[in-house]
Scaffold this motif. Structure first.
Motif, mmCIF file in Angstrom:
data_model
loop_
_atom_site.group_PDB
_atom_site.id
_atom_site.type_symbol
_atom_site.label_atom_id
_atom_site.label_comp_id
_atom_site.label_asym_id
_atom_site.label_seq_id
_atom_site.Cartn_x
_atom_site.Cartn_y
_atom_site.Cartn_z
ATOM 1 N N LYS A 1 0.805 -1.217 0.000
ATOM 2 C CA LYS A 1 0.000 0.000 0.000
ATOM 3 C C LYS A 1 0.840 1.269 0.000
ATOM 4 O O LYS A 1 0.490 2.265 -0.649
ATOM 5 C CB LYS A 1 -0.918 0.019 1.230
ATOM 6 C CG LYS A 1 -2.001 -1.049 1.225
ATOM 7 C CD LYS A 1 -2.773 -1.032 2.549
ATOM 8 C CE LYS A 1 -3.817 -2.114 2.611
ATOM 9 N NZ LYS A 1 -4.508 -2.152 3.931
ATOM 10 N N GLU A 2 1.974 1.243 0.723
ATOM 11 C CA GLU A 2 2.699 2.477 0.986
ATOM 12 C C GLU A 2 3.984 2.630 0.182
ATOM 13 O O GLU A 2 4.405 3.764 -0.097
ATOM 14 C CB GLU A 2 3.030 2.569 2.485
ATOM 15 C CG GLU A 2 1.789 2.586 3.370
ATOM 16 C CD GLU A 2 2.129 2.435 4.844
ATOM 17 O OE1 GLU A 2 3.329 2.458 5.179
ATOM 18 O OE2 GLU A 2 1.190 2.286 5.648
ATOM 19 N N ASN A 3 4.644 1.555 -0.171
ATOM 20 C CA ASN A 3 5.970 1.642 -0.772
ATOM 21 C C ASN A 3 6.054 1.204 -2.225
ATOM 22 O O ASN A 3 6.943 1.625 -2.953
ATOM 23 C CB ASN A 3 6.975 0.789 0.032
ATOM 24 C CG ASN A 3 7.113 1.231 1.462
ATOM 25 O OD1 ASN A 3 6.357 0.793 2.312
ATOM 26 N ND2 ASN A 3 8.067 2.104 1.729
ATOM 27 N N CYS A 4 5.124 0.368 -2.628
ATOM 28 C CA CYS A 4 5.342 -0.372 -3.865
ATOM 29 C C CYS A 4 5.305 0.491 -5.120
ATOM 30 O O CYS A 4 6.145 0.363 -5.990
ATOM 31 C CB CYS A 4 4.312 -1.502 -3.971
ATOM 32 S SG CYS A 4 4.812 -2.771 -5.132
ATOM 33 N N PHE A 5 4.346 1.382 -5.235
ATOM 34 C CA PHE A 5 4.158 2.106 -6.489
ATOM 35 C C PHE A 5 4.347 3.623 -6.343
ATOM 36 O O PHE A 5 3.968 4.376 -7.235
ATOM 37 C CB PHE A 5 2.754 1.829 -7.044
ATOM 38 C CG PHE A 5 2.468 0.372 -7.246
ATOM 39 C CD1 PHE A 5 3.079 -0.341 -8.260
ATOM 40 C CD2 PHE A 5 1.590 -0.307 -6.404
ATOM 41 C CE1 PHE A 5 2.819 -1.691 -8.454
ATOM 42 C CE2 PHE A 5 1.325 -1.655 -6.577
ATOM 43 C CZ PHE A 5 1.949 -2.348 -7.614
ATOM 44 N N LYS A 6 4.952 4.054 -5.256
ATOM 45 C CA LYS A 6 4.992 5.498 -4.990
ATOM 46 C C LYS A 6 5.860 6.259 -5.989
ATOM 47 O O LYS A 6 5.649 7.453 -6.215
ATOM 48 C CB LYS A 6 5.489 5.753 -3.563
ATOM 49 C CG LYS A 6 6.909 5.284 -3.277
ATOM 50 C CD LYS A 6 7.285 5.575 -1.829
ATOM 51 C CE LYS A 6 8.715 5.143 -1.524
ATOM 52 N NZ LYS A 6 9.085 5.436 -0.120
ATOM 53 N N ASP B 1 -7.649 -5.851 -18.653
ATOM 54 C CA ASP B 1 -6.502 -5.077 -18.180
ATOM 55 C C ASP B 1 -5.635 -5.908 -17.248
ATOM 56 O O ASP B 1 -4.398 -5.818 -17.283
ATOM 57 C CB ASP B 1 -6.977 -3.815 -17.456
ATOM 58 C CG ASP B 1 -7.591 -2.798 -18.401
ATOM 59 O OD1 ASP B 1 -7.340 -2.889 -19.615
ATOM 60 O OD2 ASP B 1 -8.334 -1.923 -17.914
ATOM 61 N N GLN B 2 -6.267 -6.683 -16.404
ATOM 62 C CA GLN B 2 -5.525 -7.558 -15.492
ATOM 63 C C GLN B 2 -4.659 -8.519 -16.287
ATOM 64 O O GLN B 2 -3.482 -8.730 -15.973
ATOM 65 C CB GLN B 2 -6.500 -8.332 -14.603
ATOM 66 C CG GLN B 2 -5.842 -9.360 -13.704
ATOM 67 C CD GLN B 2 -6.866 -10.136 -12.888
ATOM 68 O OE1 GLN B 2 -7.832 -9.576 -12.394
ATOM 69 N NE2 GLN B 2 -6.656 -11.442 -12.761
ATOM 70 N N GLU B 3 -5.225 -9.113 -17.319
ATOM 71 C CA GLU B 3 -4.493 -10.076 -18.135
ATOM 72 C C GLU B 3 -3.334 -9.415 -18.887
ATOM 73 O O GLU B 3 -2.234 -9.972 -18.975
ATOM 74 C CB GLU B 3 -5.460 -10.724 -19.129
ATOM 75 C CG GLU B 3 -4.834 -11.793 -20.006
ATOM 76 C CD GLU B 3 -5.854 -12.398 -20.955
ATOM 77 O OE1 GLU B 3 -5.685 -13.572 -21.317
ATOM 78 O OE2 GLU B 3 -6.811 -11.695 -21.343
ATOM 79 N N GLU C 1 3.909 -6.829 -15.847
ATOM 80 C CA GLU C 1 4.715 -5.674 -15.469
ATOM 81 C C GLU C 1 4.473 -5.276 -14.013
ATOM 82 O O GLU C 1 5.406 -4.829 -13.325
ATOM 83 C CB GLU C 1 4.419 -4.491 -16.393
ATOM 84 C CG GLU C 1 2.972 -4.026 -16.380
ATOM 85 C CD GLU C 1 2.612 -3.201 -17.596
ATOM 86 O OE1 GLU C 1 2.319 -1.995 -17.399
ATOM 87 O OE2 GLU C 1 2.639 -3.737 -18.712
ATOM 88 N N ILE C 2 3.253 -5.475 -13.531
ATOM 89 C CA ILE C 2 2.961 -5.188 -12.127
ATOM 90 C C ILE C 2 3.720 -6.142 -11.221
ATOM 91 O O ILE C 2 4.312 -5.739 -10.201
ATOM 92 C CB ILE C 2 1.443 -5.275 -11.865
ATOM 93 C CG1 ILE C 2 0.697 -4.147 -12.596
ATOM 94 C CG2 ILE C 2 1.146 -5.248 -10.375
ATOM 95 C CD1 ILE C 2 1.030 -2.762 -12.078
ATOM 96 N N ILE C 3 3.728 -7.417 -11.571
ATOM 97 C CA ILE C 3 4.448 -8.415 -10.776
ATOM 98 C C ILE C 3 5.944 -8.109 -10.762
ATOM 99 O O ILE C 3 6.615 -8.204 -9.718
ATOM 100 C CB ILE C 3 4.164 -9.832 -11.319
ATOM 101 C CG1 ILE C 3 2.751 -10.264 -10.926
ATOM 102 C CG2 ILE C 3 5.197 -10.843 -10.806
ATOM 103 C CD1 ILE C 3 2.298 -11.568 -11.540
#
Length: 355
Positions: free
Chosen positions: A41-46, A90-92, A97-99
């Protein structure tokens, strides 16, 4: 700790002594899950390029979320619902890239901020992986914790409801083509809720089945049906054969093993989250229920046919072996509950079990 040499009348004690997680383990799991949830929640995509993904929610699934974890081992599934996924497709398209981004940030997280933790990632050879799997180690925990992190489209939204709108499933069906269960992470909350409020003893039966599956089946065979199918068979056996909060564990265990042996006739689904009232869903479910047995539909995802193409014959072979052991026969006659395998639907003129 040999199940097959345990008296049938002592299965409750076997579960309590050997399978029920202790307080220290549960505390460790809770701390580890909070650590990873806060990271996501806090660090991953900031620092991601605009527009950055926003974490809408993180949902705990797996055995930890359902309350069916085994002693000394926990599969903590964390489903990350992201704002950039506007639909199932979109998930597929973007989960790889998210992983990769989550893995990169976890490497930074452990090296820079928390020297007392280590993360070991599981190799993933799929070109478009659905999940990031890793094991978390820490000097603060007595136990290592295994995680599966799955990015997902927030199909259900923030509003909790007993039964989603039929449109949620209509959109799912149109997006799934032939890949049943492809988007099952979207329905983790429903899968969890289907199990978590069940009686404690039913969850103990699920633990016993998972232990049997791990220690006596997986060590011998490959290409097996998933553990989730056994969980659902346990729920079905209890709903149809007992509904008591303090049932005979040997009878419950024997019933599920007997059901496994009847796999060529099994056809089971629930109407908890979807039903036959909508015409589109009705026609789709008719097609699902007419497929080759066994048919066990995920109660949260009608595209999910559990164990299709798996070696049910091997699972049934070990079930027969277990039924002849001391844990199912010792000193007194243990009967399975009177559970229907096929119940005729007049409307369908076919056989299935509707709950």
């Amino acid at each position: 700790m040999d199940l097959y040499n345990t008296d049938a009348g002592r299965l409750d004690k076997f579960i309590f002594d050997h399978l029920q997680p202790d307080r220290v383990f549960l505390i460790d799991v809770g701390k580890a899950i909070n650590l990873i949830c806060n990271f996501l929640k806090e660090n991953c995509f900031k620092d991601a390029a605009p527009p950055p993904p926003r974490v809408l929610k993180v949902v705990k699934g797996g055995s930890s979320g359902k309350g069916t974890a085994l002693k000394g081992g926990s599969d903590a599934d964390l489903v990350v619902f992201l704002s950039i996924f506007k639909e199932y497709r979109d998930q597929e398209l973007h989960r790889k890239e998210i992983i990769q981004e989550i893995q990169r940030r976890l490497e930074e997280f452990k090296n820079k901020n928390h020297q007392n933790i280590n993360v070991l990632f599981e190799d993933n050879k799929w070109p478009s992986p659905r999940v990031l799997s890793f094991t978390l180690y820490s000097r603060d925990f007595e136990n290592s914790i295994e995680f599966d992190v799955l990015p997902a489209f927030d199909a259900l939204g923030q509003v909790k409801c007993i039964k989603p709108s039929p449109q949620v499933y209509i959109d799912l069906i149109s997006s799934s083509s032939s890949r049943g269960g492809e988007f099952s992470p979207c329905f983790t909350e429903l899968q969890r809720d289907f199990i978590i409020d069940r009686p404690t003893k039913l969850k103990s039966l699920i633990r016993l089945l998972k232990h049997w599956y791990k220690e006596y089946v997986c060590v011998r065979y490959k290409s097996l049906p998933p553990k989730y199918a056994l969980e659902l068979l346990a729920v079905y056996a209890w709903e149809q054969g007992s509904r008591e909060t303090d049932f005979n564990m040997a009878e419950g265990f024997r019933t599920v093993l007997w059901l496994i042996q009847q796999y060529k006739r099994l056809c089971i689904f629930w109407t908890t989250f979807y039903d036959l009232q909508n015409e589109t869903l009705k026609q789709y479910l008719r097609g699902q229920l007419r497929k080759t047995r066994p048919v066990i539909l995920d109660p949260a995802d009608p595209t999910g046919l559990l164990g299709q193409g798996s070696r049910w014959d091997l699972l049934a072979r070990e079930a027969a072996e277990c039924l002849s052991q001391k844990c199912c026969t010792n000193n007194y006659s243990v009967h399975h509950w009177d559970v229907p395998v096929e119940v005729k639907m007049e409307e369908e003129q076919s056989y299935c079990t509707i709950l």
